[in-house]
Design a protein around this motif. Structure first.
Motif, PDB file in Angstrom:
ATOM      1  N   ALA A 113       2.498  11.803  -7.193  1.00 37.31           N
ATOM      2  CA  ALA A 113       2.501  10.407  -7.649  1.00 37.31           C
ATOM      3  C   ALA A 113       2.002   9.476  -6.546  1.00 37.31           C
ATOM      4  O   ALA A 113       1.230   8.546  -6.812  1.00 37.31           O
ATOM      5  CB  ALA A 113       3.894   9.990  -8.109  1.00 37.31           C
ATOM      6  N   ARG A 114       2.409   9.719  -5.339  1.00 38.59           N
ATOM      7  CA  ARG A 114       1.945   8.880  -4.229  1.00 38.59           C
ATOM      8  C   ARG A 114       0.456   9.091  -3.976  1.00 38.59           C
ATOM      9  O   ARG A 114      -0.246   8.155  -3.595  1.00 38.59           O
ATOM     10  CB  ARG A 114       2.780   9.156  -2.981  1.00 38.59           C
ATOM     11  N   PRO A 138      -5.632   2.738  -6.069  1.00 38.90           N
ATOM     12  CA  PRO A 138      -4.761   1.668  -5.592  1.00 38.90           C
ATOM     13  C   PRO A 138      -4.757   0.470  -6.527  1.00 38.90           C
ATOM     14  O   PRO A 138      -5.750   0.176  -7.188  1.00 38.90           O
ATOM     15  CB  PRO A 138      -5.360   1.304  -4.233  1.00 38.90           C
ATOM     16  N   GLY A 139      -3.629  -0.183  -6.572  1.00 37.49           N
ATOM     17  CA  GLY A 139      -3.494  -1.389  -7.367  1.00 37.49           C
ATOM     18  C   GLY A 139      -2.104  -1.521  -7.939  1.00 37.49           C
ATOM     19  O   GLY A 139      -1.190  -0.783  -7.560  1.00 37.49           O
ATOM     20  N   ILE A 177      -3.840   1.488  -9.971  1.00 37.76           N
ATOM     21  CA  ILE A 177      -4.973   0.936 -10.703  1.00 37.76           C
ATOM     22  C   ILE A 177      -5.092  -0.570 -10.458  1.00 37.76           C
ATOM     23  O   ILE A 177      -4.146  -1.329 -10.631  1.00 37.76           O
ATOM     24  CB  ILE A 177      -4.918   1.272 -12.205  1.00 37.76           C
ATOM     25  N   GLU A 178      -6.297  -0.964 -10.075  1.00 36.99           N
ATOM     26  CA  GLU A 178      -6.565  -2.368  -9.765  1.00 36.99           C
ATOM     27  C   GLU A 178      -6.245  -3.277 -10.938  1.00 36.99           C
ATOM     28  O   GLU A 178      -6.481  -2.922 -12.086  1.00 36.99           O
ATOM     29  CB  GLU A 178      -8.034  -2.536  -9.387  1.00 36.99           C
ATOM     30  N   MET A 189       0.842  -1.186   0.000  1.00 31.09           N
ATOM     31  CA  MET A 189       0.000   0.000   0.000  1.00 31.09           C
ATOM     32  C   MET A 189       0.884   1.244   0.000  1.00 31.09           C
ATOM     33  O   MET A 189       1.920   1.289   0.653  1.00 31.09           O
ATOM     34  CB  MET A 189      -0.908  -0.013   1.225  1.00 31.09           C
ATOM     35  N   ALA A 190       0.446   2.250  -0.732  1.00 31.70           N
ATOM     36  CA  ALA A 190       1.212   3.485  -0.842  1.00 31.70           C
ATOM     37  C   ALA A 190       1.222   4.236   0.490  1.00 31.70           C
ATOM     38  O   ALA A 190       0.258   4.197   1.242  1.00 31.70           O
ATOM     39  CB  ALA A 190       0.625   4.363  -1.930  1.00 31.70           C
ATOM     40  N   ARG A 191       2.323   4.902   0.731  1.00 33.13           N
ATOM     41  CA  ARG A 191       2.450   5.712   1.943  1.00 33.13           C
ATOM     42  C   ARG A 191       1.484   6.890   1.850  1.00 33.13           C
ATOM     43  O   ARG A 191       1.373   7.550   0.823  1.00 33.13           O
ATOM     44  CB  ARG A 191       3.891   6.222   2.046  1.00 33.13           C
ATOM     45  N   LYS A 192       0.760   7.129   2.913  1.00 38.48           N
ATOM     46  CA  LYS A 192      -0.221   8.210   2.952  1.00 38.48           C
ATOM     47  C   LYS A 192       0.467   9.561   2.759  1.00 38.48           C
ATOM     48  O   LYS A 192       1.548   9.793   3.272  1.00 38.48           O
ATOM     49  CB  LYS A 192      -0.962   8.184   4.285  1.00 38.48           C
TER      50      LYS A 192
END
Length: 129
Positions: A42-43, A50-51, A67-68, A1-4
């Motif tokens: 970008a984040r 997400p994906g 992207i899923e 998962m991307a960093r918030k």
């Protein structure tokens, strides 16, 4: 998962380069400012979409998956969007349309799903000031 990404951090990072993006100043932002804006936007894309189906690359600052879809783990991803920092920031702030950037050759979009990135842009508003 991307960093918030903190929304205030995103606004500040984009704000630091927004005059340059809008052509109000010819002074190119420093590498640190430019990198902060590129990474934050970008984040943010990776968070809102997400994906792992598409990899967005903005060398030398960041590469994110979004992207899923199927996770890509080895070699060159099948769906890649790659561009320079200024073009990415124009896309991320809505100052440039994705399809126009691809047509003009300033964005390389390869793979059947790369164009789906356009659906998630812009991710930040250019600060007016």
């Amino acid at each position: 998962m991307a960093r918030k990404v903190d929304p205030a951090e995103l606004r500040a990072a984009v704000g630091a380069v927004s005059g340059w993006l809008r052509g109000e100043t010819g002074e190119v932002p420093g590498r640190e400012e430019l990198g902060a804006a590129v990474r934050a936007t970008a984040r943010t894309l990776a968070i809102v979409a997400p994906g792992h189906a598409v990899e967005v690359r903005v060398p030398p600052f960041v590469a994110v998956q979004c992207i899923e879809g199927p996770r890509h783990t080895r070699g060159t991803p099948p769906n890649v969007v790659e561009t320079d920092a200024r073009t990415w920031l124009l896309l991320a702030t809505g100052l440039l349309e994705f399809d126009d950037a691809v047509r003009d050759g300033v964005v390389a979009a390869s793979g059947s799903r790369a164009g789906e990135v356009a659906r998630w842009l812009p991710v930040a508003a250019p600060n007016h000031g």
